[in-house]
Design a protein around this motif. Structure first.
Motif, PDB file in Angstrom:
ATOM      1  N   GLU A 193      45.797  30.357  49.853  1.00 20.58           N
ATOM      2  CA  GLU A 193      44.768  30.552  48.828  1.00 20.58           C
ATOM      3  C   GLU A 193      45.395  30.755  47.458  1.00 20.58           C
ATOM      4  O   GLU A 193      44.934  30.202  46.456  1.00 20.58           O
ATOM      5  CB  GLU A 193      43.880  31.753  49.185  1.00 20.58           C
ATOM      6  CG  GLU A 193      42.808  32.013  48.151  1.00 20.58           C
ATOM      7  CD  GLU A 193      41.914  33.205  48.450  1.00 20.58           C
ATOM      8  OE1 GLU A 193      41.116  33.557  47.557  1.00 20.58           O
ATOM      9  OE2 GLU A 193      42.010  33.782  49.557  1.00 20.58           O
ATOM     10  N   SER A 194      46.460  31.534  47.404  1.00 18.23           N
ATOM     11  CA  SER A 194      47.140  31.800  46.129  1.00 18.23           C
ATOM     12  C   SER A 194      47.752  30.527  45.556  1.00 18.23           C
ATOM     13  O   SER A 194      47.710  30.309  44.338  1.00 18.23           O
ATOM     14  CB  SER A 194      48.205  32.877  46.318  1.00 18.23           C
ATOM     15  OG  SER A 194      47.596  34.098  46.685  1.00 18.23           O
ATOM     16  N   ALA A 195      48.307  29.691  46.412  1.00 19.11           N
ATOM     17  CA  ALA A 195      48.880  28.422  45.946  1.00 19.11           C
ATOM     18  C   ALA A 195      47.799  27.542  45.327  1.00 19.11           C
ATOM     19  O   ALA A 195      48.020  26.917  44.276  1.00 19.11           O
ATOM     20  CB  ALA A 195      49.564  27.692  47.104  1.00 19.11           C
ATOM     21  N   GLU A 196      46.637  27.505  45.954  1.00 16.46           N
ATOM     22  CA  GLU A 196      45.528  26.723  45.395  1.00 16.46           C
ATOM     23  C   GLU A 196      45.099  27.271  44.043  1.00 16.46           C
ATOM     24  O   GLU A 196      44.866  26.515  43.096  1.00 16.46           O
ATOM     25  CB  GLU A 196      44.349  26.711  46.365  1.00 16.46           C
ATOM     26  CG  GLU A 196      44.604  25.886  47.611  1.00 16.46           C
ATOM     27  CD  GLU A 196      43.491  26.014  48.649  1.00 16.46           C
ATOM     28  OE1 GLU A 196      42.454  26.666  48.366  1.00 16.46           O
ATOM     29  OE2 GLU A 196      43.668  25.454  49.747  1.00 16.46           O
ATOM     30  N   ARG A 197      45.009  28.570  43.937  1.00 17.85           N
ATOM     31  CA  ARG A 197      44.597  29.199  42.675  1.00 17.85           C
ATOM     32  C   ARG A 197      45.647  28.986  41.575  1.00 17.85           C
ATOM     33  O   ARG A 197      45.302  28.691  40.429  1.00 17.85           O
ATOM     34  CB  ARG A 197      44.344  30.692  42.887  1.00 17.85           C
ATOM     35  CG  ARG A 197      43.093  30.976  43.698  1.00 17.85           C
ATOM     36  CD  ARG A 197      43.001  32.457  44.061  1.00 17.85           C
ATOM     37  NE  ARG A 197      41.797  32.800  44.759  1.00 17.85           N
ATOM     38  CZ  ARG A 197      40.700  33.304  44.186  1.00 17.85           C
ATOM     39  NH1 ARG A 197      40.684  33.528  42.882  1.00 17.85           N
ATOM     40  NH2 ARG A 197      39.642  33.595  44.906  1.00 17.85           N
ATOM     41  N   ALA A 198      46.905  29.137  41.928  1.00 15.96           N
ATOM     42  CA  ALA A 198      47.979  28.930  40.946  1.00 15.96           C
ATOM     43  C   ALA A 198      48.011  27.474  40.488  1.00 15.96           C
ATOM     44  O   ALA A 198      48.195  27.192  39.300  1.00 15.96           O
ATOM     45  CB  ALA A 198      49.323  29.341  41.552  1.00 15.96           C
ATOM     46  N   GLU A 199      47.825  26.555  41.410  1.00 15.64           N
ATOM     47  CA  GLU A 199      47.813  25.135  41.063  1.00 15.64           C
ATOM     48  C   GLU A 199      46.638  24.802  40.147  1.00 15.64           C
ATOM     49  O   GLU A 199      46.777  24.012  39.209  1.00 15.64           O
ATOM     50  CB  GLU A 199      47.780  24.270  42.324  1.00 15.64           C
ATOM     51  CG  GLU A 199      47.689  22.784  42.067  1.00 15.64           C
ATOM     52  CD  GLU A 199      48.857  22.195  41.276  1.00 15.64           C
ATOM     53  OE1 GLU A 199      48.738  21.021  40.850  1.00 15.64           O
ATOM     54  OE2 GLU A 199      49.882  22.871  41.066  1.00 15.64           O
ATOM     55  N   ALA A 200      45.498  25.405  40.380  1.00 18.47           N
ATOM     56  CA  ALA A 200      44.343  25.175  39.501  1.00 18.47           C
ATOM     57  C   ALA A 200      44.648  25.644  38.080  1.00 18.47           C
ATOM     58  O   ALA A 200      44.305  24.963  37.102  1.00 18.47           O
ATOM     59  CB  ALA A 200      43.110  25.884  40.055  1.00 18.47           C
ATOM     60  N   LEU A 201      45.315  26.785  37.947  1.00 19.90           N
ATOM     61  CA  LEU A 201      45.720  27.268  36.625  1.00 19.90           C
ATOM     62  C   LEU A 201      46.714  26.318  35.968  1.00 19.90           C
ATOM     63  O   LEU A 201      46.629  26.041  34.768  1.00 19.90           O
ATOM     64  CB  LEU A 201      46.361  28.656  36.735  1.00 19.90           C
ATOM     65  CG  LEU A 201      45.442  29.846  36.882  1.00 19.90           C
ATOM     66  CD1 LEU A 201      46.254  31.099  37.190  1.00 19.90           C
ATOM     67  CD2 LEU A 201      44.638  30.049  35.615  1.00 19.90           C
ATOM     68  N   ARG A 202      47.650  25.806  36.761  1.00 20.65           N
ATOM     69  CA  ARG A 202      48.643  24.877  36.221  1.00 20.65           C
ATOM     70  C   ARG A 202      47.967  23.595  35.746  1.00 20.65           C
ATOM     71  O   ARG A 202      48.242  23.106  34.657  1.00 20.65           O
ATOM     72  CB  ARG A 202      49.703  24.559  37.266  1.00 20.65           C
ATOM     73  CG  ARG A 202      50.894  23.749  36.704  1.00 20.65           C
ATOM     74  CD  ARG A 202      51.726  23.135  37.801  1.00 20.65           C
ATOM     75  NE  ARG A 202      51.014  22.139  38.568  1.00 20.65           N
ATOM     76  CZ  ARG A 202      50.768  20.876  38.157  1.00 20.65           C
ATOM     77  NH1 ARG A 202      51.160  20.480  36.976  1.00 20.65           N
ATOM     78  NH2 ARG A 202      50.127  20.041  38.941  1.00 20.65           N
ATOM     79  N   ARG A 203      47.057  23.083  36.548  1.00 21.69           N
ATOM     80  CA  ARG A 203      46.353  21.848  36.168  1.00 21.69           C
ATOM     81  C   ARG A 203      45.487  22.036  34.934  1.00 21.69           C
ATOM     82  O   ARG A 203      45.235  21.090  34.204  1.00 21.69           O
ATOM     83  CB  ARG A 203      45.510  21.342  37.332  1.00 21.69           C
ATOM     84  CG  ARG A 203      46.357  20.718  38.403  1.00 21.69           C
ATOM     85  CD  ARG A 203      45.528  20.037  39.438  1.00 21.69           C
ATOM     86  NE  ARG A 203      46.408  19.413  40.419  1.00 21.69           N
ATOM     87  CZ  ARG A 203      45.999  18.833  41.500  1.00 21.69           C
ATOM     88  NH1 ARG A 203      44.701  18.761  41.779  1.00 21.69           N
ATOM     89  NH2 ARG A 203      46.857  18.302  42.333  1.00 21.69           N
ATOM     90  N   ALA A 204      45.045  23.251  34.700  1.00 22.96           N
ATOM     91  CA  ALA A 204      44.241  23.548  33.512  1.00 22.96           C
ATOM     92  C   ALA A 204      45.115  23.748  32.272  1.00 22.96           C
ATOM     93  O   ALA A 204      44.595  24.025  31.196  1.00 22.96           O
ATOM     94  CB  ALA A 204      43.386  24.781  33.768  1.00 22.96           C
ATOM     95  N   GLY A 205      46.428  23.616  32.437  1.00 22.56           N
ATOM     96  CA  GLY A 205      47.324  23.695  31.289  1.00 22.56           C
ATOM     97  C   GLY A 205      48.220  24.913  31.241  1.00 22.56           C
ATOM     98  O   GLY A 205      49.013  25.061  30.309  1.00 22.56           O
TER      99      GLY A 205
END
Length: 154
Positions: free
Chosen positions: A87-99
């Motif tokens: 779950e944390s990896a998904e959340r961190a990746e979403a933040l990364r994709r948002a810039g």
């Protein structure tokens, strides 16, 4: 050289929660202070609740800082840890994709705080005490071998 700081969102479970109050206005103010007054480049956001870690990490990104997204798996089984990390990896990746400039940290203190690594009588505190006792014993043995050994093994 980067300068950073750890920001705890609450990592101990139940009544022992290390941060009972979690107010996003406080987090925003803290991130501005960390960036402006402490001149940090990065903030390691740690905690056991992925929602809190994400909310704080979003404020880190908004402050223009690098975020180290660090779920803290206290008193979790292997399966629970795996779910937390996924779950944390998904959340961190979403933040990364948002810039955001994001680093995912998944390996802090797992042996001391996770189930099944260290035999101890009680959760969390028992394991942490067992680690501390082993460290003191190891340090004492090294010290008896001379200062060069004590330095190289500590």
């Amino acid at each position: 050289m980067k300068r950073g700081i750890n920001y705890d969102t609450g990592f101990l479970p139940g009544d022992d929660l290390s941060r009972r109050s979690f107010d996003l206005e406080d987090v925003e103010r803290d991130m501005r202070t960390i960036a402006r007054d402490l001149h940090c480049d990065s903030v390691r956001i740690s905690g056991g609740d992925p929602g809190r870690v994400t909310a704080a990490a979003e404020r880190v990104v908004a402050a223009g800082l690098e975020v180290w997204f660090a779920p803290f798996p206290v008193d979790l089984t292997e399966d629970e840890m795996s779910a937390l990390f996924a779950e944390s990896a998904e959340r961190a990746e979403a933040l990364r994709r948002a810039g955001g400039d994001v680093v995912l940290v998944t390996g802090c203190e797992i042996t001391a705080f996770g189930h099944g690594f260290i035999k101890a009588p009680a959760p969390t505190r028992g394991r942490a005490s067992a680690v501390a006792r082993r460290g003191r014993c190891r340090k004492a043995r090294c010290a008896t071998r001379g200062s060069r050994s004590a330095i190289s093994r500590n």
